[in-house]
Design an enzyme around this catalytic site. Structure first.
Site, PDB file in Angstrom:
ATOM      1  N   ASP A  88       2.471  63.353  78.172  1.00  0.00           N
ATOM      2  CA  ASP A  88       1.672  62.425  78.993  1.00  0.00           C
ATOM      3  C   ASP A  88       2.265  62.341  80.397  1.00  0.00           C
ATOM      4  OD1 ASP A  88      -0.259  60.603  79.726  1.00  0.00           O
ATOM      5  OD2 ASP A  88       0.506  58.956  78.506  1.00  0.00           O
ATOM      6  N   LYS A  89       1.445  61.876  81.326  1.00  0.00           N
ATOM      7  CA  LYS A  89       1.918  61.566  82.681  1.00  0.00           C
ATOM      8  C   LYS A  89       1.521  60.139  83.014  1.00  0.00           C
ATOM      9  CE  LYS A  89      -0.501  61.589  86.038  1.00  0.00           C
ATOM     10  NZ  LYS A  89      -1.464  60.622  86.712  1.00  0.00           N
ATOM     11  N   HIS A  90       2.230  59.575  83.973  1.00  0.00           N
ATOM     12  CA  HIS A  90       1.909  58.194  84.366  1.00  0.00           C
ATOM     13  C   HIS A  90       2.189  58.047  85.854  1.00  0.00           C
ATOM     14  CE1 HIS A  90       1.265  53.916  83.502  1.00  0.00           C
ATOM     15  NE2 HIS A  90       2.187  53.688  84.423  1.00  0.00           N
ATOM     16  N   SER A  91       1.274  57.373  86.543  1.00  0.00           N
ATOM     17  CA  SER A  91       1.456  57.184  87.978  1.00  0.00           C
ATOM     18  C   SER A  91       1.679  55.700  88.263  1.00  0.00           C
ATOM     19  CB  SER A  91       0.205  57.680  88.703  1.00  0.00           C
ATOM     20  OG  SER A  91       0.054  57.029  89.934  1.00  0.00           O
ATOM     21  N   THR A 128      -7.430  54.307  86.008  1.00  0.00           N
ATOM     22  CA  THR A 128      -8.114  55.432  85.352  1.00  0.00           C
ATOM     23  C   THR A 128      -9.197  54.950  84.379  1.00  0.00           C
ATOM     24  OG1 THR A 128      -6.155  56.793  85.600  1.00  0.00           O
ATOM     25  CG2 THR A 128      -7.696  57.463  83.888  1.00  0.00           C
ATOM     26  N   ARG A 176       4.465  37.786  84.495  1.00  0.00           N
ATOM     27  CA  ARG A 176       5.049  38.296  85.757  1.00  0.00           C
ATOM     28  C   ARG A 176       4.021  38.242  86.878  1.00  0.00           C
ATOM     29  NH1 ARG A 176       6.413  44.046  84.338  1.00  0.00           N
ATOM     30  NH2 ARG A 176       6.967  44.234  86.520  1.00  0.00           N
ATOM     31  N   SER A 191       8.596  47.967  81.319  1.00  0.00           N
ATOM     32  CA  SER A 191       7.167  47.820  81.068  1.00  0.00           C
ATOM     33  C   SER A 191       6.505  49.190  80.885  1.00  0.00           C
ATOM     34  CB  SER A 191       6.534  47.080  82.251  1.00  0.00           C
ATOM     35  OG  SER A 191       5.138  47.119  82.186  1.00  0.00           O
ATOM     36  N   LYS A 195       5.622  51.196  76.782  1.00  0.00           N
ATOM     37  CA  LYS A 195       4.289  51.621  76.329  1.00  0.00           C
ATOM     38  C   LYS A 195       4.282  53.121  76.028  1.00  0.00           C
ATOM     39  CE  LYS A 195       2.721  49.531  79.924  1.00  0.00           C
ATOM     40  NZ  LYS A 195       2.231  48.693  80.979  1.00  0.00           N
ATOM     41  N   LYS A 196       5.014  53.885  76.824  1.00  0.00           N
ATOM     42  CA  LYS A 196       5.045  55.335  76.599  1.00  0.00           C
ATOM     43  C   LYS A 196       5.808  55.655  75.318  1.00  0.00           C
ATOM     44  CE  LYS A 196       2.589  56.176  80.097  1.00  0.00           C
ATOM     45  NZ  LYS A 196       1.217  56.669  79.881  1.00  0.00           N
TER      46      LYS A 196
HETATM   47  N1  URA Z   1       2.813  49.464  85.573  1.00  0.00           N
HETATM   48  C1  URA Z   1       3.170  48.902  84.394  1.00  0.00           C
HETATM   49  O1  URA Z   1       2.727  49.300  83.327  1.00  0.00           O
HETATM   50  N2  URA Z   1       4.056  47.893  84.437  1.00  0.00           N
HETATM   51  C2  URA Z   1       4.604  47.434  85.566  1.00  0.00           C
HETATM   52  O2  URA Z   1       5.407  46.545  85.516  1.00  0.00           O
HETATM   53  C3  URA Z   1       4.212  48.023  86.788  1.00  0.00           C
HETATM   54  C4  URA Z   1       3.303  49.053  86.761  1.00  0.00           C
END
Ligand code: URA
Length: 460
Positions: A88-91, A128, A176, A191, A195-196
């Site tokens: 996976d990728k995440h931005s 997305t 937050r 955070s 999730k990843k």
């Molecule tokens: N994206 C996230 O999932 N968590 C954050 O705290 C900031 C960006």
């Protein structure tokens, strides 16, 4: 005898005074967040103490693991029909960033399996999931059976987090958001990675944006976040590379939900290829193929990625994914994307010729947000039709027949107002002035590496 955990106020006090939490203390905090035994006020106070005092490397790792384990952890081993590494990728978010829509099917077409867990846009940045929802019927919360079918038959799925995936992050993030603690580098790291990790990945590429449209506008901040992500990911056993990439201009030629899906379709079909967008997609996909053990090095991976684009294999994967997730049955032929009724050209005030020197990308995103192209608050309704096409980048020349962009809006009045705001975000100079274009990828961070190598195309 039952041993009660440490009292919330005691743990808040320790962090407030600059103390260190041992692993059991971190687990107690995460338990309290997840089972709601900590009040919102206590979670907010603890988050503020973390923002001000920071976490050390061990605390960051413990927090990430505890948050990942606060709910279901996906395990793809033995899932029928899944034969590739889980990637996976995440931005960290930007304006015009439609890379996920292209990279997921691209990696799938090259042998990876991509259960991509994506987010919604908030503030000036796009999301997305929102973009995909401009495809009529597309579902971002498929059943387990549909998800499995997508991964089996398309090799990729793009979905939102369910309530059972890292629930501690869901509650902590919401708190937050309203306690001015989003900016904590420690909390951002935990955070994203929790999730990843919960998604059961084998390798991850992080796209950490830098520039006027990024959460971290300065290179030093982006580098610190990238380093934190790579180091914590390595410590919790998730191989991760971070690409620091330029968000000092809109990525590609479009911004706005349906318009970005259209551009992604054109990149996949080979009919559009804004060079920076294409390069970023190829680079991220290539890194994932190397990390997943599918290719020996970046050069070999790029060749395979190019073939997957040119042959139409990646486009075909995207079409299969869209159909399986409930969208149009033949998205490549008829995407059925909604269109805004009003379009106006964006010109700098009083100028019909010149060069773009710099762009306040955040201001561009906010101009779109004000006409329905984004959310000021979670729950706000998005107008998928609004946005920009033909957006110029830094160093490019505008002329009488080539404006800075075309603005698409629901009404003539909104189009006129937003066009003026977008124009004001562009700093333009005489065409003869030389303008330095910032590098697309100022640095790449690998596990175990203290700093970026600064060469986007260096073989791994
Ligand atoms: N994206 C996230 O999932 N968590 C954050 O705290 C900031 C960006």
């Amino acid at each position: 005898m039952f041993e009660p955990g440490p009292a919330p106020a005691e743990l808040i006090r320790i962090k407030r005074d600059g103390g260190v939490h041992d692993p059991e203390a971190i687990r107690a905090v995460v338990r309290g967040i997840t089972d709601q035994s900590w009040a919102d006020s206590q979670v907010g106070a603890w988050a503020m103490a973390v923002l001000l005092r920071g976490l050390n490397a061990q605390e960051r790792r413990d927090l990430t693991l505890a948050m990942a384990q606060s709910g279901r952890v996906m395990d793809w081993r033995g899932a029928p029909g899944l034969r590739g590494p889980i990637l996976d990728k995440h931005s960290t978010g930007g304006v015009g960033d439609k890379v996920s829509l292209i990279v997921a099917p691209l990696v799938a077409a090259c042998g990876g399996v991509v259960p991509m867990i994506s987010g919604r846009g908030l503030g000036h940045t796009g999301g997305t999931l929102d973009k995909l929802e401009s495809l009529a019927g597309f579902g971002v919360h498929p059943t387990e059976a549909v998800l499995q079918a997508c991964l089996r038959e398309a090799g990729c799925a793009i979905i939102g987090t369910g309530p059972d995936l890292a629930p501690a992050d869901r509650r902590l993030y919401a708190i937050r958001d309203v306690t001015a603690t989003v900016e904590s580098l420690d909390l951002i790291t935990a955070s994203i990675l929790s999730k990843k990790l919960a998604a059961g990945l084998q390798a991850l590429v992080m796209d950490v944006k830098v520039g006027s449209g990024a959460v971290m506008p300065e290179l030093a901040g982006a580098q610190a976040l990238a380093r934190s992500l790579v180091e914590v990911a390595a410590a919790v056993g998730l191989p991760t590379r971070a690409l620091i990439t330029d968000m000092g201009q809109v990525l590609g030629r479009t911004a706005g939900h349906a318009l970005e899906v259209q551009e992604a379709l054109e990149v996949l079909a080979g009919t559009a290829c804004e060079p920076r967008l294409l390069e970023l997609c190829m680079l991220q996909a290539a890194h994932l193929l190397v990390m997943g053990g599918l290719q020996p090095n970046l050069d070999a991976a790029r060749a395979v990625v190019r073939t997957a684009l040119d042959s139409g294999a990646a486009a075909e994967r995207f079409a299969r994914m869209v159909a399986l997730q409930g969208g149009p049955r033949d998205v490549l032929r008829d995407a059925q994307l909604p269109r805004a009724p009003h379009t106006v050209a964006v010109w700098p005030s009083g100028l019909r010729q010149g060069r773009v020197r710099s762009i306040d990308v955040r201001a561009v995103g906010l101009a779109l947000l004000h006409i329905g192209g984004g959310r000021a608050r979670p729950g706000d309704v998005i107008d998928p039709r609004v946005g920009l096409t033909g957006v110029l980048g830094v160093g490019e020349v505008f002329s009488a027949d080539r404006p800075l962009a075309q603005l698409h809006a629901a009404s003539a009045e909104q189009a006129r107002k937003a066009a003026a705001q977008v124009a004001a975000a562009f700093d333009c100079v005489d065409e003869a002035v030389k303008v330095a274009v910032p590098p697309l990828v100022p640095a790449v961070l690998h596990p175990g590496q203290g700093q970026g190598e600064g060469n986007a195309s260096a073989p791994s």
